[in-house]
Design a protein around this motif. Sequence first.
Motif, mmCIF file in Angstrom:
data_model
loop_
_atom_site.group_PDB
_atom_site.id
_atom_site.type_symbol
_atom_site.label_atom_id
_atom_site.label_comp_id
_atom_site.label_asym_id
_atom_site.label_seq_id
_atom_site.Cartn_x
_atom_site.Cartn_y
_atom_site.Cartn_z
ATOM 1 N N ASP A 142 1.642 9.700 -0.531
ATOM 2 C CA ASP A 142 0.641 10.409 0.041
ATOM 3 C C ASP A 142 -0.240 10.574 1.685
ATOM 4 O O ASP A 142 -0.516 11.850 1.177
ATOM 5 C CB ASP A 142 -0.317 9.318 -0.865
ATOM 6 N N PHE A 143 0.600 10.153 1.842
ATOM 7 C CA PHE A 143 0.609 10.467 3.257
ATOM 8 C C PHE A 143 0.663 11.798 4.039
ATOM 9 O O PHE A 143 0.392 13.025 4.382
ATOM 10 C CB PHE A 143 1.185 9.399 4.819
ATOM 11 N N VAL A 431 -4.778 0.882 2.114
ATOM 12 C CA VAL A 431 -4.212 1.733 3.655
ATOM 13 C C VAL A 431 -3.170 2.795 2.937
ATOM 14 O O VAL A 431 -3.437 4.566 3.105
ATOM 15 C CB VAL A 431 -3.842 1.191 4.481
ATOM 16 N N TRP A 432 -2.632 2.509 1.917
ATOM 17 C CA TRP A 432 -1.065 3.410 1.475
ATOM 18 C C TRP A 432 -1.694 4.233 0.146
ATOM 19 O O TRP A 432 -1.104 4.546 -0.950
ATOM 20 C CB TRP A 432 -0.279 2.632 1.358
ATOM 21 N N ASN A 433 -2.936 4.047 -0.231
ATOM 22 C CA ASN A 433 -3.318 4.070 -1.453
ATOM 23 C C ASN A 433 -2.550 3.985 -2.571
ATOM 24 O O ASN A 433 -3.217 4.510 -3.730
ATOM 25 C CB ASN A 433 -3.298 6.358 -1.355
ATOM 26 N N LYS A 450 -8.971 4.329 -1.155
ATOM 27 C CA LYS A 450 -8.952 6.288 -0.754
ATOM 28 C C LYS A 450 -9.709 6.548 0.890
ATOM 29 O O LYS A 450 -9.798 6.691 1.041
ATOM 30 C CB LYS A 450 -9.860 6.938 -2.322
ATOM 31 N N HIS A 453 -7.780 4.795 3.011
ATOM 32 C CA HIS A 453 -6.265 6.116 3.390
ATOM 33 C C HIS A 453 -7.118 6.801 4.190
ATOM 34 O O HIS A 453 -6.362 7.504 5.086
ATOM 35 C CB HIS A 453 -6.181 6.424 1.773
ATOM 36 N N TRP A 456 -7.197 6.205 7.952
ATOM 37 C CA TRP A 456 -6.081 5.716 8.722
ATOM 38 C C TRP A 456 -5.933 7.132 8.526
ATOM 39 O O TRP A 456 -5.090 7.915 9.941
ATOM 40 C CB TRP A 456 -5.727 5.164 7.374
#
Length: 512
Positions: A142-143, A431-433, A450, A453, A456
């Motif tokens: 996702d990032f 945070v990591w979705n 969401k 995330h 961040w």
Amino acid sequence: MITRRRFLVNGSLAAFAPRTSSLFAAPVVTPVVVRAPSGALRGESVNGVVVFRGVPYAEPPVGPLRFLPTEKITPWKGERDATKFSAAPMQHKLLEVPHSEDCLYLNIWVPEGSGPFPVFVWIHGGGFTDGYAFEPMYYGTDFAREGIISISVEYRLGVFGFLDFEHLLGEQYAGTANNGLHDVMTALSWIQENIGAFGGDPARVTVGGESAGAKLTDILMGIPSAQPLFHQMISESGGAERVWARAASAGITKGFADIWQKQSGDAIASVKTAAGASLIQAQQEFIDTWPQHFPLRAEIDGSFIPRLPVETIAGGSTRGKRLLIGTNREESAIFIGPHPAKDATAIQLGNTSVAKFDAVYQKYKEIYPQLSVEQRRIRAVTAEEYWIPSIRVAEAHLKGGGSAYVYELEFAETSGKFAGDAYHSLDVGMVWNHPHKQVADAGSEAALGKQMHAAWAAFIRGETPAAPGLPAWPQYDEQNRSTMIFGYKASTESRVEQGPQAAELALWKETL
């Protein structure tokens, strides 16, 4: 009851498979080769994100290199396969994944395109004794889809990474209590030298982590030689107190040595060649019988870590850098249970003595008369272990010329054992979705996740942390103490508070 000695952050998180393009379509996988200064790596593109797994950043710390400081990887020839994860570090928990002393690897999720992309380096948690970097929760897909290179780092744990063997084996083993930190710094050095080949920007590296990973991040802030390796920091449930003075470290080493010799019947020098599993077995008995919480820690050695990290930070070691830092309101519920039956003991305290803790705890009824006895105890232990150390880092960073954004997670799941508590590690999936799905309020958790995330990701890109639906997030200062409260009153609403828990903070500052 789950004590923090037994708790694994990774074990508390549900596993999530990488996403595919649709419910029925198989992922589209194509090979990708990157030629970096360390050597050529063959990874794979999966639905628009390029992944490199099991990338070595240091020489394997095995054989004659056991317990010794990290050595940079020797460049390799030819293409190295980077489509499989490495082994997890040696640890006590029986994992469903292989674990080995040969563990100094990292994993990279890269956006498709030319970059240059900002870089997010993640240090996993697990109490300095457990955990691994390729837990599915930490998959950086996702990032990467948002234009950020995401990297998860493996480092030595337990006696392999946080025990001072110089006291037993001689000067050659000086600094071994800081091996885990040296590992992370070597990984960060590898990233500085190689990430450009992946489209990454070595001038925009954010280092961060949760729990032990956050504590390592905060300690790194107080290591002068680490400062060229990263440019901003994220700390989730951290603090920079988890270090021993050298004198205390010597006592820890002797305690382990006594257990080792009792178990093995061998001279202490046998630790250099004994089976890794035997060392882990002795480590576990040592941890189970030692009277202090988390005896395996980094060490203030006067040079690498010159003094208490918050003092170095306040002196300007992270001047000009940005910090995003925070905690969850009832972190310690997951360790001492939602209905604790007795007062705190040394085994549950990470940073202070029972006597000092009791001096504070006795006054909690005055400032929180509306809370039950069990909730006051959870809040007090949370403050001792996470909240106050994190505030100390933030305020030291401000004093040293940095800037900070501070948050607190108040959202609490409405089902499960810890319903009603914003417990330790709950924020990680958000945070990591990758929020929890098997809870009654999964939709609310996903919606708030969401936002977190996105905030961040904005911070990692160098922007003010922000997301649609979030109020403006001001920088923290000691006068106003502006704090983003995620999930205010256990809902998906978030708001900024000025000076939250002022009476509690004053109580701790008065005592400490």
